[in-house]
Write an enzyme that holds these catalytic residues in place. Structure first.
Site, short mmCIF file in Angstrom:
data_model
loop_
_atom_site.label_atom_id
_atom_site.label_comp_id
_atom_site.label_asym_id
_atom_site.label_seq_id
_atom_site.Cartn_x
_atom_site.Cartn_y
_atom_site.Cartn_z
N HIS A 196 -27.78 15.92 -40.26
CA HIS A 196 -26.58 16.75 -40.50
C HIS A 196 -26.57 17.26 -41.94
CE1 HIS A 196 -22.06 17.49 -40.07
NE2 HIS A 196 -22.28 17.60 -41.37
N GLU A 240 -26.18 10.42 -41.65
CA GLU A 240 -26.92 11.07 -40.57
C GLU A 240 -28.07 11.90 -41.15
OE1 GLU A 240 -24.06 13.44 -38.47
OE2 GLU A 240 -22.71 11.74 -38.14
#
Length: 228
Positions: A206, A203
């Site tokens: 993140h 991700e």
């Protein structure tokens, strides 16, 4: 990715504290609250105190080195109840997107859809030895805004379930827009890593510092933050 939850936690007991939002860019109302998620006496904008200190250093770096850019905080602290809410919400969304009903699904089909959900949502485990990263107060989802407060296009939205969420998805493209997405993702990763954060392998948005995933990526034997 399951290996990170095996890392031993020795919580350093840093306080969970509110993020001073006046120094950052945020969305109001918060997207998960807008969907109906409840945080009780906390909010999505909380972090452990030392994690927040590092984040403020990132913000200062952006201001001075990138012409007034800011971090746009999408989500930080997430109680187990909110984690479960978002897993359930995403599961229901995917069923509707596939034009199915829960009653129609076989056990195998349910498992397949749940596996898709768990690509971006950690399992909302009640086990204190393997908490979801955001439930520790040491993980944060964020992106960048320019000096005028405009969100920079990173090639996909936060929480996108497609392969575009992969940090290096655009790295091999010769398209000028794709190159820009890749460059901005690289800047975000650079400034965050300069102050001790590590990016989620799957991700682009993140980052964490001190939780089990961070310890696992750092080859450390213990994590400093467990479930709040």
């Amino acid at each position: 990715m399951k290996n990170y939850s095996n890392v031993l936690i020795q919580d350093c007991k840093d306080d969970l504290v509110p993020i001073p939002l006046e120094y950052f860019s945020v969305q109001n109302p918060h997207p998960y609250k807008k969907l109906g998620a409840t945080y009780k006496n906390k909010s999505p904008y909380y972090l452990r105190s030392r994690v927040l200190e590092a984040l403020q250093n990132v913000q200062n770096c952006l201001q001075t080195e990138y012409g007034g850019w800011k971090l746009h905080i999408f989500d930080a602290y997430r109680p187990i109840e909110v984690q479960q809410f978002m897993v359930d919400y995403t599961f229901s969304y995917l069923i509707k997107e596939k034009k199915l009903t829960l009653r129609e699904l076989s056990i195998l089909e349910k498992k397949k859809i749940l596996n898709q959900v768990y690509k971006i949502w950690a399992i909302p485990s009640e086990d204190y030895t393997s908490p979801p990263p955001h439930s520790t107060g040491a993980a944060i989802d964020l992106t960048l805004v320019d000096c005028k407060g405009n969100l920079l296009d990173m090639g996909c939205e936060i929480d996108d379930l497609s392969e575009k969420s992969q940090p290096f998805y655009y790295s091999q493209s010769n398209n000028s827009e794709a190159k820009a997405y890749n460059r901005r993702r690289g800047i975000l990763n650079k400034v965050m890593s300069n102050y001790g954060f590590l990016r989620h392998p799957n991700e682009w948005w993140h980052f964490s510092q001190g939780d089990q995933m961070w310890a696992w990526q750092s080859n450390k034997k213990v994590a400093y933050y467990g479930r709040v």
